[in-house]
Design an enzyme around this catalytic site. Structure first.
Site, mmCIF file in Angstrom:
data_model
loop_
_atom_site.group_PDB
_atom_site.id
_atom_site.type_symbol
_atom_site.label_atom_id
_atom_site.label_comp_id
_atom_site.label_asym_id
_atom_site.label_seq_id
_atom_site.Cartn_x
_atom_site.Cartn_y
_atom_site.Cartn_z
ATOM 1 N N TRP A 133 26.094 56.660 39.823
ATOM 2 C CA TRP A 133 26.647 55.906 41.372
ATOM 3 C C TRP A 133 26.399 55.343 42.218
ATOM 4 C CZ3 TRP A 133 25.200 58.085 45.479
ATOM 5 C CH2 TRP A 133 24.540 59.082 45.124
ATOM 6 N N LYS A 157 28.303 54.607 30.123
ATOM 7 C CA LYS A 157 29.197 55.957 30.563
ATOM 8 C C LYS A 157 28.480 55.188 31.536
ATOM 9 C CE LYS A 157 28.800 60.334 31.081
ATOM 10 N NZ LYS A 157 28.305 60.636 32.565
ATOM 11 N N GLU A 231 15.555 53.854 34.434
ATOM 12 C CA GLU A 231 15.023 53.592 35.622
ATOM 13 C C GLU A 231 14.868 54.937 36.525
ATOM 14 O OE1 GLU A 231 15.475 53.894 39.220
ATOM 15 O OE2 GLU A 231 16.546 52.469 39.043
ATOM 16 N N LEU A 232 13.741 55.488 36.699
ATOM 17 C CA LEU A 232 14.230 57.532 37.128
ATOM 18 C C LEU A 232 14.501 57.639 38.497
ATOM 19 C CD1 LEU A 232 12.913 58.533 33.999
ATOM 20 C CD2 LEU A 232 15.267 58.414 34.305
ATOM 21 N N CYS A 265 17.478 54.313 45.085
ATOM 22 C CA CYS A 265 16.145 55.187 44.474
ATOM 23 C C CYS A 265 14.807 53.988 44.896
ATOM 24 C CB CYS A 265 16.519 54.159 43.236
ATOM 25 S SG CYS A 265 17.559 54.983 41.718
ATOM 26 N N GLU A 362 11.920 63.434 45.636
ATOM 27 C CA GLU A 362 12.838 62.521 46.448
ATOM 28 C C GLU A 362 13.997 62.676 47.434
ATOM 29 O OE1 GLU A 362 15.223 58.466 44.115
ATOM 30 O OE2 GLU A 362 14.636 60.022 43.517
#
Length: 469
Positions: A133, A157, A231-232, A265, A362
């Site tokens: 989001w 999705k 991509e985490l 991120c 993070e």
């Protein structure tokens, strides 16, 4: 999480949506399969025309789209408008460059005993994109623009709290002229994702999200032998050395930490500063962070809006309190703001130690961890001590140090004397637990292509080439 638009500035639920039924999902998957057979046979010129039309729609409707995004996830209206403009730019970039990026690569025929040999890049098919989001339009677009220009079709999705932005994406490409089934939004729950990914009509998947979500999708894709790009997120270092322009570094650090209300991120999160300039940097950084204006994200004077979700606000609060309880020192901020909605102030935390959650995890909010180091080697060791490896910053005017940082920082990107960001021209992605694969640039458009080797032998009798493996 329900599929709903909830204004994070007030906590008000504006509208809700029902998840698709299994039958409705099947209809959309069949449309994707049929749409792929159509789109893959269209020309680059046709696709470019449709993609340029999408860019024009984004430009023409920038204000309305930005307002929708700000309402759904709380980013400032100014940053939402910039996001729409960035998406239009990506559409134009791939419209103009896809054909050359995917042009066949010739191989010297004699070296492979052929009369002709080359590598042809061809699309894989429907690709499931599972998106977050925080940049609801951009993160979906940086997948969609190259995927559609390559001839793949998209199944989006999106995060459950940005359903209107998700539906807009489908409408955008339909209005731009892409064939039916080229891009569809799936309003589904997280529990329905695995079945979609397992469906034979889905060729591959891409995900931007948490480490846990990445592991889950990679596991499901692995069972079905399907390509993934992940991509985490990251815990990006921002290293400041004695030769740096401290005033500029502190100013950029403030933007780098608080962009998108701190929910990025590639936002700088760990500020690693050489002892020789630590005090000067810390003073300037805290002053800048404290001066940011917190308020209505629709207001042009606002620097920091609310966090996107109540859970996100609670997570940030918990990480900071954990650090305080274990001996960290708060230099500014440090407590959630008591007002309707999900607000957290710009915060700087110093004297962190490894037992604290935010030391290497993070923090997805406007919270900076400040670290003092005595040398280049100590800075590198600390910067690389996290399990993540997405982006990184280094500030130094010493050419030898610049080369050393470019060599030694363990990340998918190193930005020296400037804020980490994404460009269409550069590959975007991470290493270690930040994921694998790349988005954007030539590397991004090739991720979901089959690099097909084509070998043509001599047709004259008695002159066929060797066919040994």
């Amino acid at each position: 999480m329900p599929i709903a638009t909830t204004n994070p500035a007030t906590g008000e639920v504006i509208t809700t949506f029902e998840a698709l039924t299994d039958a409705e999902i099947d209809t959309r998957l069949e449309a994707a399969a049929q749409g792929f057979q159509t789109l893959r046979r269209t020309s680059f010129a046709d696709r470019a025309g449709w993609m340029l039309a999408a860019a024009d729609i984004l430009d023409a409707e920038q204000d309305q789209i930005a307002t929708m995004m700000t309402t759904e996830m709380g980013k400032t209206l100014a940053s939402a408008k910039a996001e729409v403009a960035k998406c239009a730019k990506a559409c134009r970039f791939y419209a103009e460059n896809a054909e050359s990026f995917l042009s066949s690569e010739q191989v010297e025929p004699g070296k492979v005993n052929a009369t002709q040999a080359y590598v042809r890049y061809q699309p894989l098919g429907p690709v499931l994109a599972i998106m977050p989001w925080n940049f609801p339009l951009w993160q979906a677009m940086r997948f969609a623009a190259p995927a559609l220009m390559a001839g793949n079709v998209g199944l989006l999705k999106h995060a459950s709290n940005v359903p209107q932005t998700a539906l807009f994406m489908q409408d955008l490409f339909s209005r731009a002229g892409f064939p039916d089934g080229s891009f569809q939004t799936l309003l589904i729950s997280a529990s329905q994702v695995e079945a979609v990914l397992a469906d034979d009509r889905v060729a591959a998947a891409t995900l931007t999200g948490s480490e846990a979500a990445g592991r889950s999708v990679a596991e499901a894709a692995g069972r079905n032998l399907k390509k993934t790009v992940l991509e985490l997120g990251g815990s990006d270092p921002f290293v400041v050395m004695p030769s740096a322009d401290i005033e500029k570094a502190a100013k950029v650090a403030t933007t780098a930490r608080c962009q998108n209300n701190g929910q990025s991120c590639i936002a700088a999160k760990r500020f690693i500063v050489h002892a020789d300039v630590y005090d000067a940097f810390a003073a300037a950084f805290v002053e800048n962070m404290s001066a940011l204006t917190i308020g209505d994200p629709m207001d042009s004077d606002t620097d920091i809006g609310p966090l996107a979700t109540e859970q996100g606000r609670d997570d940030v609060t918990g990480q900071v309190r954990d650090a305080i309880d274990k001996g960290a020192k708060v230099l500014c901020g440090g407590e959630p703001i008591d007002r309707p909605g999900w607000w957290y102030p710009p915060t700087v935390v110093a004297e962190l130690s490894p037992e604290m959650e935010m030391y290497a995890e993070e923090v997805f909010g406007p919270v900076a961890g400040l670290y003092r180091v005595q040398s280049y080697d100590e800075a590198i060791a600390l910067a690389n001590s996290t399990t993540f490896g997405l982006g990184s910053n280094a500030w130094t005017t010493d050419p030898d140090e610049q080369e050393a940082f470019a060599r030694d920082l363990e990340a998918g990107a190193v930005f020296i004397n400037g804020m980490t960001t994404s460009f269409n021209e550069l590959p975007f992605g991470g290493i270690k637990n930040s994921g694998y694969g790349r988005e954007l640039s030539v590397q991004g458009i090739r991720e979901f292509c089959n690099a097909k080797a084509v070998w043509v032998g001599d047709t004259e009798p008695g002159r066929a080439g060797s066919h040994s493996e």
